[in-house]
Design a protein around this motif. Structure first.
Motif, PDB file in Angstrom:
ATOM      1  N   LYS A 816       0.838  -1.289  -0.034  1.00  0.00           N
ATOM      2  CA  LYS A 816       0.042  -0.009   0.016  1.00  0.00           C
ATOM      3  C   LYS A 816       0.847   1.286  -0.014  1.00  0.00           C
ATOM      4  O   LYS A 816       0.558   2.136  -0.779  1.00  0.00           O
ATOM      5  N   LYS A 817       1.933   1.172   0.799  1.00  0.00           N
ATOM      6  CA  LYS A 817       2.983   2.184   0.956  1.00  0.00           C
ATOM      7  C   LYS A 817       3.628   2.194  -0.222  1.00  0.00           C
ATOM      8  O   LYS A 817       3.809   3.763  -0.859  1.00  0.00           O
ATOM      9  N   GLY A 818       4.027   1.242  -1.005  1.00  0.00           N
ATOM     10  CA  GLY A 818       4.534   1.347  -2.151  1.00  0.00           C
ATOM     11  C   GLY A 818       3.696   2.192  -3.495  1.00  0.00           C
ATOM     12  O   GLY A 818       4.319   2.935  -4.119  1.00  0.00           O
ATOM     13  N   LEU A 819       2.375   2.001  -3.346  1.00  0.00           N
ATOM     14  CA  LEU A 819       1.551   2.711  -4.159  1.00  0.00           C
ATOM     15  C   LEU A 819       1.712   4.068  -4.108  1.00  0.00           C
ATOM     16  O   LEU A 819       1.690   5.024  -5.207  1.00  0.00           O
ATOM     17  N   GLU A 820       2.156   4.566  -3.038  1.00  0.00           N
ATOM     18  CA  GLU A 820       2.285   6.150  -3.094  1.00  0.00           C
ATOM     19  C   GLU A 820       3.355   6.829  -3.840  1.00  0.00           C
ATOM     20  O   GLU A 820       3.552   7.817  -3.927  1.00  0.00           O
ATOM     21  N   GLY A 821       4.430   5.818  -3.678  1.00  0.00           N
ATOM     22  CA  GLY A 821       5.702   6.310  -4.451  1.00  0.00           C
ATOM     23  C   GLY A 821       6.620   5.292  -4.938  1.00  0.00           C
ATOM     24  O   GLY A 821       7.795   5.343  -4.527  1.00  0.00           O
ATOM     25  N   LEU A 822       6.280   4.351  -5.654  1.00  0.00           N
ATOM     26  CA  LEU A 822       7.060   3.342  -6.133  1.00  0.00           C
ATOM     27  C   LEU A 822       8.038   3.856  -7.071  1.00  0.00           C
ATOM     28  O   LEU A 822       7.828   4.650  -8.066  1.00  0.00           O
ATOM     29  N   VAL A 823       9.463   3.584  -6.599  1.00  0.00           N
ATOM     30  CA  VAL A 823      10.717   4.365  -7.391  1.00  0.00           C
ATOM     31  C   VAL A 823      10.704   3.005  -8.663  1.00  0.00           C
ATOM     32  O   VAL A 823      11.259   1.975  -8.282  1.00  0.00           O
TER      33      VAL A 823
END
Ligand SMILES: Nc1ncnc2c1ncn2[C@@H]1O[C@H](COP(=O)(O)OP(=O)(O)OP(=O)(O)O)[C@@H](O)[C@H]1O
Ligand SMILES: [Mg+2]
Length: 1062
Positions: A816-823
């Motif tokens: 979920k956190k990755g969705l906010e700013g996946l590099v």
């Protein structure tokens, strides 16, 4: 040899449990009380080990920690065929081409024109020949002998020779089956002419009724197209067996299929009459002679196979000493199921390496006898398995994959297609989380399919009654061992023989009187050098050591004192081995191996890469290497027996040896067919004498259910999957299921203070609190225990992804956190998300290395670390030993460190340089990679169930592929073949074998001439595995085509029109 002591036992289970109220139990203490806290050793062996792994898997197990519903085969989808199909669709739209093609189902698999175009060998004419021969048979079986040349008789199965020559008592007969054969022959006379071979897939002439039936459904949409032809051609290619085929070979195939058919009829008619070889065609017997050198069954094997309970297909547990020949019995029963009862079979084996060994060994049987051998290990295996049209499948699986396979069969309503489940090393049911998974698998099979037979075997079973009760099985045991095993103990200078009749369990055997120099005495106080040189180089020897480091030290020490003469023994082959090891490791070679291999000595433990391990094992099995110093893992691993087995000390790591471990280790001694005897020597110090005497006289440790002890991987996972699969959805039903588990049998011993009901309620409460389950409160009128549960989306995702429930919420949060700013500028962020939690929790970073790697990151890569909350200054402080005040999540920091390792590996694709960079053993790095590949597939399946994570799906498909192979793309098709690892794939590729089709058509004789260090045996195995895989792929395409062209059963108009007709 002692055949005595065999007996059969039977038990019936009657169980009842108390049920307190639901409310009172929901207030019960937490599940944490159920968890003992000790951790698993890094290396374990087969042997009862009632311990919990605290959610952390030992490294050696990580390559068996499997994903569920993994489907990597689909990566190789043939887009070319899709294009052909598209073009063809357009072409067929033209009015002049809209005519009915010949009925696909009734067409020969390979039309003559295609055969000519693509040079399909005459084996594809098999069908016509079969029918021809059959027609001849119909006019009298004597016609078969129209060409009774020596060549023909040489080529036909021996049962047929017997039949032709009317021999009643063959000297080749296994276990005096002359009477049986007489019965068989008379039966054969009766039945062989009665009908076409049942498994004749490609019959060009079917009777009218049959073909008209097919046409009813197919007229509208079936056509033979270019695409079909191509696929047919591929199928044909896959079936290629030899470039030139004789008429006698064709006849042989025809007769085989008839034999199978007759055997099938015999079994169906539930007659006690047996075919030439345990209801199987005598070709099976021929193949055992040809492939395995087994000429005659042991007496116990014959007894076991002819037990009434076996004939009646009752569940069976059998137990014999190591090397007793247990596998053969299981294999014959599997063949009966596949060929005669025409059902699929699942064989569960403990390790990936053993699964691969078995796949290689049985592929040639599959090709010869017409069944599929499918691998379910590592990243291989389709869920649910492909529905085969005609031939049956033998799934060979690790414990984890076996579980996923059973789940997928239950989910798709196909569990009854599984006729037999065979479990080797059944005692593993008592070993931690893997044991719990095995138990769940078997319990599910028992509960959902009454027609599936279960067979379990082991050399180290003690409390068999419990297992019998769980599996509702009969029990067969015997003390038979083909090669006598003598057990010795060495204390100081004296060797004693283990003797159960002696007062203290041992009798004096001999005094060791070696002339040792002072230096040697100091370096080798235990006389290891002298003990091994009594055996090597002419015989092989295994020295079990307590730790990995110890293995390397002992190997080096022994070589330091070996005479130079040892260098000359098979010098050239050892030289080639060194060269080959370097080849597969980009020019690298471990300094210890470099020193020891010229003496014929090597170490063997989980620090080796699988490529290295494979080469060393192959060299050992053909005697080029004569001594392995190894850890206990080898005892439960691949089959590498020795004349003499030495146990360096009665310890595994720091723990005292268990009876089961001891039994498995010494069981490697004495090679059937090669050695006339085997011996084990346990070296011990005076201080351990008492404990050792107890060890050798003690019975094997009992085996206990781990279902409840393994809370998240055990009972919670079970409850979730039962509800997810709708096997049991309310408390009543789940408790009923739990009653039938191994835990249910042992509950009174394992957890006296709680009832099964309480335990179940507790896990359901946990799952509900975690948001994985929901109680269905709609039907208010029901009693509380009848409330249905249903699985939530998160629950389904965890279940489908086989995510350890201890981590499912963390995984959800991280994604979920990755969705906010996946590099996405590099792979690092994605790799972080698929780095296995359990390995990360175990990891201890080297802070200096961490810092060095960190400072080399690009700004985008550093950004990943920053997003995860790991700063350079934190790493620097740790590296320079400064105190860190800021609170940083240790698990995230460790996981990022392992992500660095994986990231570097994917960039450099060189295990050796990464191993050096991170100062980690190369074997560990490889396990990490395999673990990450598996977990990546798990995360993919997790995301597939949750709409919000759709964006991850495409990314994870690619990442899984990269992690699975981690090699240059061109090697991937070759590495799909079981047993072809990176090194071998490179060799084959360089020699011009660039695809699966190349390998499947390769001639083993040519291969051994062109590929360095490849034995005939290995070459044959590679070719037959490649053939099998190609055949499977071609069949899968064929099935896909048929499925695509089949008119749906609910197609509007079909039912109504047939009703109208009626
Ligand atoms: N009837 C037979 N004649 C000759 N060799 C045989 C026979 N049956 C089995 N063998 C050989 O004996 C060896 C040991 O057999 P197998 O691997 O089945 O032992 P096992 O009982 O499974 O032992 P373990 O418990 O160690 O796994 C194998 O190499 C096998 O090919
Ligand atoms: Mg075995």
């Amino acid at each position: 040899m002692d055949e005595g002591g065999s007996h059969i036992r039977r038990r019936v289970s009657i169980r009842k449990r108390n049920r307190p109220s639901l409310e009172s139990i929901f207030a019960a203490p937490t599940a944490a009380e159920l968890k003992p806290g000790d951790e698993e050793e890094e290396e374990t062996v087969a042997g009862s080990r009632r311990r919990k792994t605290v959610g952390v898997q030992p490294v050696k197990h990580s390559d068996s920690e499997e994903d569920m519903f993994g489907d990597y085969d689909s990566f190789t989808e043939n887009s070319f065929l899709a294009q052909v199909d598209d073009l063809e669709q357009k072409y067929m739209q033209l009015p002049e081409h809209r005519k009915h093609a010949t009925d696909f189902a009734t067409e020969d698999l390979c039309s003559e024109s295609i055969k000519n175009k693509l040079s399909i060998t005459p084996i594809d004419n098999f069908t016509e020949l079969k029918t021809d021969e059959h027609t001849k048979n119909q006019s009298g079986h004597n016609d078969v002998t129209l060409e009774p040349g020596a060549d023909l008789l040489y080529d036909v199965p021996s049962s047929q020779v017997l039949y032709f020559e009317n021999l009643q008592n063959s000297s080749n007969d296994l276990c005096d089956q002359s009477a049986i054969e007489r019965d068989w022959n008379s039966y054969y006379h009766k039945t062989v002419n009665e009908e076409l071979p049942h498994n004749c897939i490609e019959q060009p002439q079917k009777n009218d009724e049959f073909s008209s039936k097919i046409r009813t459904g197919s007229d509208m949409n079936r056509r033979k197209s270019v695409k079909d032809d191509l696929k047919s051609a591929m199928t044909g290619n896959a079936k290629v067996q030899t470039p030139i085929i004789s008429r006698s070979k064709q006849l042989k195939e025809t007769l085989l299929s008839e034999e199978i058919n007759v055997a099938k009829k015999i079994i169906e008619s539930s007659s006690h009459d047996l075919g030439p070889f345990y209801s199987l065609p005598s070709k099976v017997r021929d193949l055992y002679v040809q492939f395995k050198g087994i000429e005659k069954l042991y007496e116990w094997q014959h007894t076991c196979l002819t037990l009434n309970s076996v004939r009646e297909r009752k569940n069976l547990i059998y137990s014999l000493p190591t090397s007793g020949g247990k596998t053969l019995v299981a294999e014959i029963l599997m063949l009966q199921e596949l060929l005669c009862r025409r059902k699929d079979v699942l064989m569960i084996l403990p390790y990936v390496a053993i699964v691969q060994e078995k796949i290689s060994g049985l592929s040639s049987f599959g090709i010869e006898l017409g069944f599929f051998v499918e691998e379910y290990a590592g990243s291989k295996g389709k869920f649910p398995p492909i529905k085969r049209r005609e031939k049956k499948s033998l799934y060979i699986a690790t414990i984890e994959k076996g579980h996923s396979l059973v789940n997928s069969l239950i989910e798709t309503g196909r569990i009854s297609s599984l006729g037999l489940v065979v479990v080797d090393e059944l005692h593993m049911i008592g070993e931690g989380s893997r044991g719990a998974i095995l138990e769940m698998t078997l319990a599910k099979v028992l509960y959902t399919s009454k027609t599936t037979q279960i067979i379990g075997m082991s050399a180290t079973l003690s409390n068999v009654e419990d297992l019998q009760e769980f599996l509702q099985a009969e029990y067969y045991t015997s003390q038979f061992r083909p090669v006598e095993l003598k057990e010795y103990l060495k204390i100081n200078d004296t060797v004693y023989e283990v003797d159960s009749k002696a007062e203290n369990g041992m009798t004096f055997s001999r005094l060791l009187n070696y002339k040792y120099s002072d230096t040697l005495k100091k370096m080798d106080p235990d006389y290891l050098v002298a003990l091994v040189t009594e055996v090597i180089p002419n015989y092989s020897c295994l020295v079990f050591c307590p730790t990995k480091k110890n293995c390397e030290n002992v190997a080096e020490m022994i070589c330091r004192f070996l005479s130079k003469d040892y260098l000359k023994h098979r010098e050239k082959e050892k030289h080639d081995l060194v060269k080959n090891l370097k080849n597969i490791s980009s020019g690298n070679l471990c300094p210890v191996l470099k020193h020891t291999i010229p003496f014929g000595v090597a170490y063997h433990h989980s620090g080796l890469t699988s490529d290295e391990r494979k080469l060393l094992e192959e060299a050992y099995s053909i005697g080029v290497l004569c001594l392995f110093t190894c850890t206990s893992t080898l005892a439960a691993g691949v089959n590498l027996p020795a004349r003499r087995v030495i146990l360096r000390a009665p310890y595994v790591a720091k723990e005292f040896l268990k009876r089961n471990q001891y039994q498995q280790m010494i069981g490697r001694a004495g090679r059937a067919g090669i050695d006339t005897m085997g011996e084990s020597i346990l070296i011990l110090q005076e201080k351990d004498k008492q404990q050792v005497l107890e060890l050798i006289s003690r019975p094997l440790e009992n085996c206990y259910s781990c279902l409840v002890q393994e809370f998240t991987k055990g009972i919670q996972t079970l409850c979730l999957s039962l509800i997810g699969l709708k096997v049991a959805t309310n408390l009543d039903d789940i408790c009923h299921f739990m009653n039938g588990t191994f835990f249910g049998v042992q509950q009174k011993i394992l957890l006296k203070e709680k009832s099964l009901w309480e335990i179940t309620v507790e896990s359901l409460r946990h799952l509900t609190e975690k948001g994985l389950l929901q109680k269905d409160t709609l039907s208010k009128s029901k009693e509380e225990h009848q409330y249905n549960f249903h699985i939530t989306k998160l629950g389904r995702a965890s279940f489908k992804g086989t995510i350890d429930l201890a981590y499912c919420d963390i995984l959800y949060r991280d994604l979920k956190k990755g969705l906010e700013g996946l590099v996405l500028e590099s792979l690092l962020h994605l790799i972080y998300l698929t780095t296995p939690y359990d390995l990360a929790f175990q990891c201890v970073p080297d802070w200096m290395i961490y810092f060095r790697q960190f400072s080399q990151l690009s700004p985008a890569e550093q950004n990943v670390a920053a997003l995860l909350g790991v700063s350079e200054s934190f790493i620097w402080k740790k590296a320079s030993g400064q105190a860190v005040k800021k609170k940083v999540d240790k698990d995230v920091v460790n996981r990022l460190y392992l992500s660095f390792v994986l990231y570097t590996l994917l960039k450099e694709t060189n295990i050796w340089s990464v191993s050096e960079k991170f100062n980690l053993p190369r074997g560990y790095i490889q396990s990490l990679l395999t673990g990450a590949a598996s977990f990546s597939a798990c995360v993919l399946h997790f995301c597939e169930e949750l709409e919000e994570f759709w964006v991850y799906r495409a990314l994870l498909v690619e990442l899984t592929k990269k992690l699975t192979y981690c090699v240059k793309a061109e090697l991937i098709p070759l590495m799909e073949v079981t047993g072809v690892l990176e090194g071998r794939a490179k060799q084959l590729y360089n020699a011009g074998y660039k695809s699966l089709v190349h390998l499947a058509n390769a001639n083993p004789e040519v291969l051994i001439r062109t590929i360095d260090h490849l034995s005939r045996h290995q070459a044959k195995k590679i070719v037959s595995s490649a053939k099998m895989l190609l055949h499977e792929k071609a069949e899968a395409l064929q099935e896909e085509v048929e499925e695509l062209l089949r008119l749906p059963s609910d197609f509007p108009g079909i039912v109504s029109s047939s009703i109208e007709k009626a």
